[in-house]
Design a protein around this motif. Structure first.
Motif, short mmCIF file in Angstrom:
data_model
loop_
_atom_site.label_atom_id
_atom_site.label_comp_id
_atom_site.label_asym_id
_atom_site.label_seq_id
_atom_site.Cartn_x
_atom_site.Cartn_y
_atom_site.Cartn_z
N GLN A 1 1.26 15.91 -27.27
CA GLN A 1 0.22 14.92 -27.55
C GLN A 1 0.75 13.81 -28.44
OE1 GLN A 1 -2.76 17.55 -29.16
NE2 GLN A 1 -3.80 17.80 -27.19
N GLU A 2 1.54 14.18 -29.46
CA GLU A 2 2.12 13.16 -30.32
C GLU A 2 3.06 12.24 -29.53
OE1 GLU A 2 1.51 12.43 -33.39
OE2 GLU A 2 0.09 14.05 -33.76
N ARG A 3 3.85 12.87 -28.66
CA ARG A 3 4.83 12.07 -27.91
C ARG A 3 4.14 11.14 -26.91
NH1 ARG A 3 10.18 12.75 -27.55
NH2 ARG A 3 10.05 14.74 -28.65
N ILE A 4 3.10 11.63 -26.23
CA ILE A 4 2.41 10.80 -25.24
C ILE A 4 1.64 9.68 -25.92
CG2 ILE A 4 0.17 11.95 -25.03
CD1 ILE A 4 2.35 11.07 -22.05
N ALA A 5 1.17 9.95 -27.16
CA ALA A 5 0.41 8.94 -27.89
C ALA A 5 1.27 7.74 -28.26
CB ALA A 5 -0.21 9.54 -29.14
N VAL A 6 2.57 7.96 -28.47
CA VAL A 6 3.48 6.86 -28.80
C VAL A 6 3.46 5.81 -27.70
CG1 VAL A 6 5.90 6.27 -29.21
CG2 VAL A 6 4.92 8.33 -30.24
N TYR A 7 3.31 6.24 -26.45
CA TYR A 7 3.35 5.32 -25.31
C TYR A 7 1.96 4.95 -24.80
CZ TYR A 7 8.31 6.24 -25.28
OH TYR A 7 9.63 6.33 -25.65
N GLY A 8 0.93 5.38 -25.54
CA GLY A 8 -0.43 5.05 -25.12
C GLY A 8 -0.84 5.76 -23.85
N GLY A 9 -0.25 6.92 -23.58
CA GLY A 9 -0.54 7.64 -22.36
C GLY A 9 -1.68 8.65 -22.52
N VAL A 10 -1.87 9.44 -21.50
CA VAL A 10 -2.94 10.44 -21.46
C VAL A 10 -2.32 11.80 -21.16
CG1 VAL A 10 -5.07 11.16 -20.34
CG2 VAL A 10 -4.61 8.72 -20.68
N LEU A 11 -2.76 12.82 -21.89
CA LEU A 11 -2.25 14.16 -21.67
C LEU A 11 -3.43 15.13 -21.58
CD1 LEU A 11 0.31 16.13 -21.71
CD2 LEU A 11 -0.33 16.53 -24.09
N ARG A 12 -3.36 16.02 -20.61
CA ARG A 12 -4.34 17.10 -20.49
C ARG A 12 -3.57 18.40 -20.26
NH1 ARG A 12 -6.65 19.46 -16.17
NH2 ARG A 12 -5.94 17.81 -14.75
N ALA A 13 -3.82 19.38 -21.13
CA ALA A 13 -3.14 20.66 -21.02
C ALA A 13 -4.16 21.77 -21.20
CB ALA A 13 -2.04 20.78 -22.08
N GLY A 14 -4.17 22.73 -20.27
CA GLY A 14 -5.13 23.82 -20.37
C GLY A 14 -5.06 24.72 -19.15
N PRO A 15 -5.86 25.79 -19.16
CA PRO A 15 -5.87 26.73 -18.03
C PRO A 15 -6.36 26.06 -16.75
CG PRO A 15 -6.92 27.68 -19.98
CD PRO A 15 -6.71 26.24 -20.27
N ARG A 16 -5.85 26.53 -15.61
CA ARG A 16 -6.25 26.00 -14.31
C ARG A 16 -7.40 26.83 -13.75
NH1 ARG A 16 -1.67 27.04 -10.61
NH2 ARG A 16 -2.96 25.91 -9.13
N ASN A 17 -8.18 26.20 -12.92
CA ASN A 17 -9.20 26.95 -12.18
C ASN A 17 -8.51 27.89 -11.21
OD1 ASN A 17 -11.34 25.60 -13.40
ND2 ASN A 17 -11.33 23.95 -11.88
N GLY A 18 -8.87 29.16 -11.26
CA GLY A 18 -8.25 30.15 -10.40
C GLY A 18 -7.05 30.83 -11.01
N GLY A 19 -6.69 30.47 -12.26
CA GLY A 19 -5.59 31.14 -12.95
C GLY A 19 -4.40 30.23 -13.17
N GLY A 20 -3.63 30.55 -14.19
CA GLY A 20 -2.46 29.76 -14.49
C GLY A 20 -2.75 28.67 -15.52
N PHE A 21 -1.76 27.85 -15.76
CA PHE A 21 -1.83 26.81 -16.77
C PHE A 21 -1.22 25.54 -16.19
CE2 PHE A 21 -1.02 24.70 -20.82
CZ PHE A 21 -2.07 25.15 -21.61
#
Length: 406
Positions: free
Chosen positions: A366-386
């Motif tokens: 998140q810190e790294r993506i914020a430097v470039y003004g980008g967007v990050l989403r990290a979390g569990p997937r529907n149906g399992g996994g990440f």
């Protein structure tokens, strides 16, 4: 709902004790005046009224109520209903008194008083049978011991809950502090990496300037090429310098530097050209990885490629740590016109993955993506996994390169 009902008396002790005192007073004091006259009424007041301060001043309140009970034995010929006030103050002094001497003294006085009343009102006045003292005295002593023990248990429970709450506050503070330190360390790492990228760009500028100056005397085309390279590289370096300054200004946190006793990391910073080596290294660790690159693949600024590489690296590291033995991963890079889209997913444990609470990889991304003004989403997937989904905006120069290839 139940928690709020339980906490309400704790937050308003004087309201609760005021209601209790008023209820007991209205129930017993008029009876004392009616049955035993002024003396009985005043003693009833002495047993009930101090209960308002039973939590804030338990020792003094107990002394007043106990003396009123002793005066009752001396001056009256039978017990009053206001004696119920003694049971409340006995519980309170056991639960709220800080000194153990006060608490145990109250227990001893209560046990003695359990036999003193029946002795005065039994053998000395109406009966000469010892059973008339022992039986009610023993019953009252058991009641006193039970109420005192109940108050002691509540005091112990309250102290235990207080310790748990304090520990929870301390752990929350330590967690937040560790997160702040992790963010500070990640910003410092990003700053050092961007510094190396800028230093490399400036080295290219110097080399091209020297080569262009030499070639300008014999080959005008070579000189123009060198000048174009200088302009392009300088713009990239200027853009990275702005990002570097943005990282260094964030929250004014100092650079913690490398660990004590460790030499600074001077290895060349990776780019997407080293991504196949990273994939091969992770595959060698036992994690199957499927890689797909779509869109107009082209060279990007050094900082942009470094950020993309680190995001993929951290996402695959998390899969290795938490995905489980049967996990497999997929890496998708999409070179769009205005953005570089990164998608790293796995079929591992997802929500059920165990965490030791020490990792700060997502915070770092998140810190790294914020430097470039980008967007990050990290979390569990529907149906399992990440999954980790990141979108890195491209600079105007990088977009122009893509347009030239179309």
């Amino acid at each position: 709902m139940l928690g709020s009902i339980y906490d309400w008396p704790r937050r308003r002790p004087y309201v609760v004790d005021g209601i209790l005192t008023a209820f007991l007073g209205l129930s017993t004091v008029p009876t004392g005046f009616a049955t035993d006259g002024v003396v009985g009424g005043l003693l009833s007041v002495g047993m009930i009224a101090p209960l308002f301060w039973r939590r804030s001043r338990p020792a003094r309140t107990y002394a007043v109520v106990a003396l009123s009970c002793f005066a009752e034995v001396l001056f009256l010929e039978k017990p009053m209903t206001a004696n119920v006030g003694y049971l409340f103050i006995l519980y309170s002094v056991s639960a709220y008194a800080r000194q153990n001497s006060v608490r145990y003294t109250a227990l001893g006085v209560g046990v003695i008083g359990s036999f003193l009343g029946p002795l005065d009102w039994g053998i000395l006045q109406t009966s000469d049978d010892a059973a008339d003292v022992l039986l009610p005295g023993t019953a009252l002593a058991i009641l006193v011991a039970f109420i005192w023990t109940f108050g002691d248990l509540m005091r112990t429970r309250r102290a235990y809950v207080g310790q748990l709450e304090e520990r929870a506050r301390r752990l929350e503070f330590e967690r937040d502090q560790q997160a702040r330190l992790a963010r500070s360390a990640e910003r410092a790492r990003i700053a050092r990496e961007l510094h190396d990228v800028i230093a490399h760009s400036l080295s290219v500028v110097v080399a091209q300037a020297d080569g262009g100056l030499y070639a300008g005397e014999k080959n005008a085309d070579a000189a123009r090429t060198a000048l174009a390279t200088i302009g392009q590289t300088s713009r990239q370096a200027l853009s990275e310098m702005r990002r570097l300054l943005g990282v260094l200004r964030t929250e004014g946190e100092p650079d913690p530097g490398p660990p004590e006793g460790a030499a600074p990391d001077r290895a060349p910073q990776p780019s997407l050209a080293q991504l196949p080596d990273l994939i091969a290294q992770v595959r060698a660790s036992g994690l199957p990885i499927d890689v797909r690159v779509t869109g107009d693949e082209r060279p990007l600024a050094g900082g942009t490629e470094l950020a993309a590489y680190r995001i993929v690296q951290e996402a695959l590291t998390n899969t290795l740590k938490h995905g489980g033995p049967q996990a497999a991963a997929a890496v998708r890079l999409d070179y769009a016109r205005d953005t570089l889209n990164i998608h790293v997913l796995d079929n591992g444990r997802g929500l059920s993955a165990h965490s030791d609470g020490q990792g700060h990889g997502i915070h770092g991304m998140q810190e790294r993506i914020a430097v470039y003004g980008g967007v990050l989403r990290a979390g569990p997937r529907n149906g399992g996994g990440f999954e980790v989904v990141a979108q890195l905006p491209l600079s105007a120069e990088e977009r122009r390169r893509g347009a030239k290839r179309e």
